[in-house]
Write an enzyme that holds these catalytic residues in place. Structure first.
Site, PDB file in Angstrom:
ATOM      1  N   HIS A  17     -28.707   5.077   9.489  1.00  0.00           N
ATOM      2  CA  HIS A  17     -29.375   5.215  10.795  1.00  0.00           C
ATOM      3  C   HIS A  17     -30.860   4.938  10.677  1.00  0.00           C
ATOM      4  O   HIS A  17     -31.426   4.948   9.587  1.00  0.00           O
ATOM      5  CB  HIS A  17     -29.162   6.622  11.393  1.00  0.00           C
ATOM      6  CG  HIS A  17     -29.724   7.754  10.581  1.00  0.00           C
ATOM      7  ND1 HIS A  17     -28.980   8.454   9.646  1.00  0.00           N
ATOM      8  CD2 HIS A  17     -30.953   8.325  10.555  1.00  0.00           C
ATOM      9  CE1 HIS A  17     -29.725   9.392   9.095  1.00  0.00           C
ATOM     10  NE2 HIS A  17     -30.932   9.343   9.621  1.00  0.00           N
ATOM     11  N   HIS A  21     -37.953   7.577  10.161  1.00  0.00           N
ATOM     12  CA  HIS A  21     -37.406   7.250   8.846  1.00  0.00           C
ATOM     13  C   HIS A  21     -36.188   6.342   8.966  1.00  0.00           C
ATOM     14  O   HIS A  21     -35.640   6.159  10.051  1.00  0.00           O
ATOM     15  CB  HIS A  21     -37.052   8.515   8.036  1.00  0.00           C
ATOM     16  CG  HIS A  21     -35.912   9.333   8.559  1.00  0.00           C
ATOM     17  ND1 HIS A  21     -36.074  10.422   9.402  1.00  0.00           N
ATOM     18  CD2 HIS A  21     -34.571   9.241   8.362  1.00  0.00           C
ATOM     19  CE1 HIS A  21     -34.897  10.957   9.671  1.00  0.00           C
ATOM     20  NE2 HIS A  21     -33.962  10.260   9.068  1.00  0.00           N
ATOM     21  N   GLU A  58     -34.604   8.232   3.678  1.00  0.00           N
ATOM     22  CA  GLU A  58     -33.590   9.239   3.406  1.00  0.00           C
ATOM     23  C   GLU A  58     -32.429   8.555   2.699  1.00  0.00           C
ATOM     24  O   GLU A  58     -32.066   7.418   3.040  1.00  0.00           O
ATOM     25  CB  GLU A  58     -33.104   9.851   4.732  1.00  0.00           C
ATOM     26  CG  GLU A  58     -32.047  10.949   4.559  1.00  0.00           C
ATOM     27  CD  GLU A  58     -31.552  11.531   5.888  1.00  0.00           C
ATOM     28  OE1 GLU A  58     -31.818  10.914   6.953  1.00  0.00           O
ATOM     29  OE2 GLU A  58     -30.907  12.593   5.863  1.00  0.00           O
TER      30      GLU A  58
END
Lengths: 134, 134
Positions: free
Chosen positions: A7, A79, A130
């Site tokens: 994502h 992010h 991440e």
């Protein structure tokens, strides 16, 4: 090592307005809002055919995205999340390559119920990264 | 309306270093650098299984990403690109919804040789959005 882009997270100042923008203006398929008190965020997923956008809004007093929103009152990209098959193997490879893992270096259970780590933006072209084990 | 996430663009201060980070530290599959003088950028693609990351570096004196790099010397996420089936239909729908299209509102031929438009970040949660007809 990195697999799919899981994502892109976008912090937004008004979750209902952002959801309406992604649903009505961009014509995306959006989820209901989900409160994640242990992560200090409320999130709405925009489900694209190949990946997702996570709209994030602070939840509670000590949200980890509160300062980001103060600095970026219109919101902004926060992010990117890449999938890895084994997060401990990934972590050790990254540390050997000189990358800094945020926090105590141990994976936490992320917003999707899977182990995650965050990497220092300065080591990745100014981008918070991440990693999520899938 | 929006389909796949075509790419996430990340502006980087040192393209060779960024390429090495994505290749050697993150283990991604990277392209050779490609100069796009008509766009004022040099780009390296990181090809993920489901989408791509575009590493962008200014090319020439008047690069459209020069100011971004001045404000963000470590680099940072610059825009997201969503695919649409018909860019004129998309544009007209967006304008009817109150979104601002950058420039003169006419699609240009983008870095992939396909028609693109950019949308005003203030209308999309502080995020610069590119639409690409595929």
């Amino acid at each position: 090592m990195i697999g799919n882009l899981n994502h892109v997270a976008i912090v937004v100042p008004d979750l209902a307005a952002a959801t309406a923008t992604y649903r009505d203006v961009l014509g995306g398929q959006v989820s209901d809002p989900i409160d994640l008190p242990e992560h200090g965020v409320t999130t709405v997923f925009v489900n694209l055919p190949n990946t997702k956008i996570e709209l994030l809004h602070p939840l509670g007093e000590d949200s980890p995205i509160g300062k980001f929103l103060e600095k970026n009152p219109s919101g902004g990209m926060h992010h990117v999340c890449y999938e890895v098959p084994d997060i401990l193997v990934a972590r050790d490879h990254l540390k050997a390559g000189g990358a800094r893992v945020l926090g105590d270096g141990e994976p936490k259970i992320g917003a999707h119920g899977k182990p995650v780590l965050f990497l220092h933006p300065k080591d990745f072209c100014g981008t918070l990264v991440e990693l999520e084990q899938v």
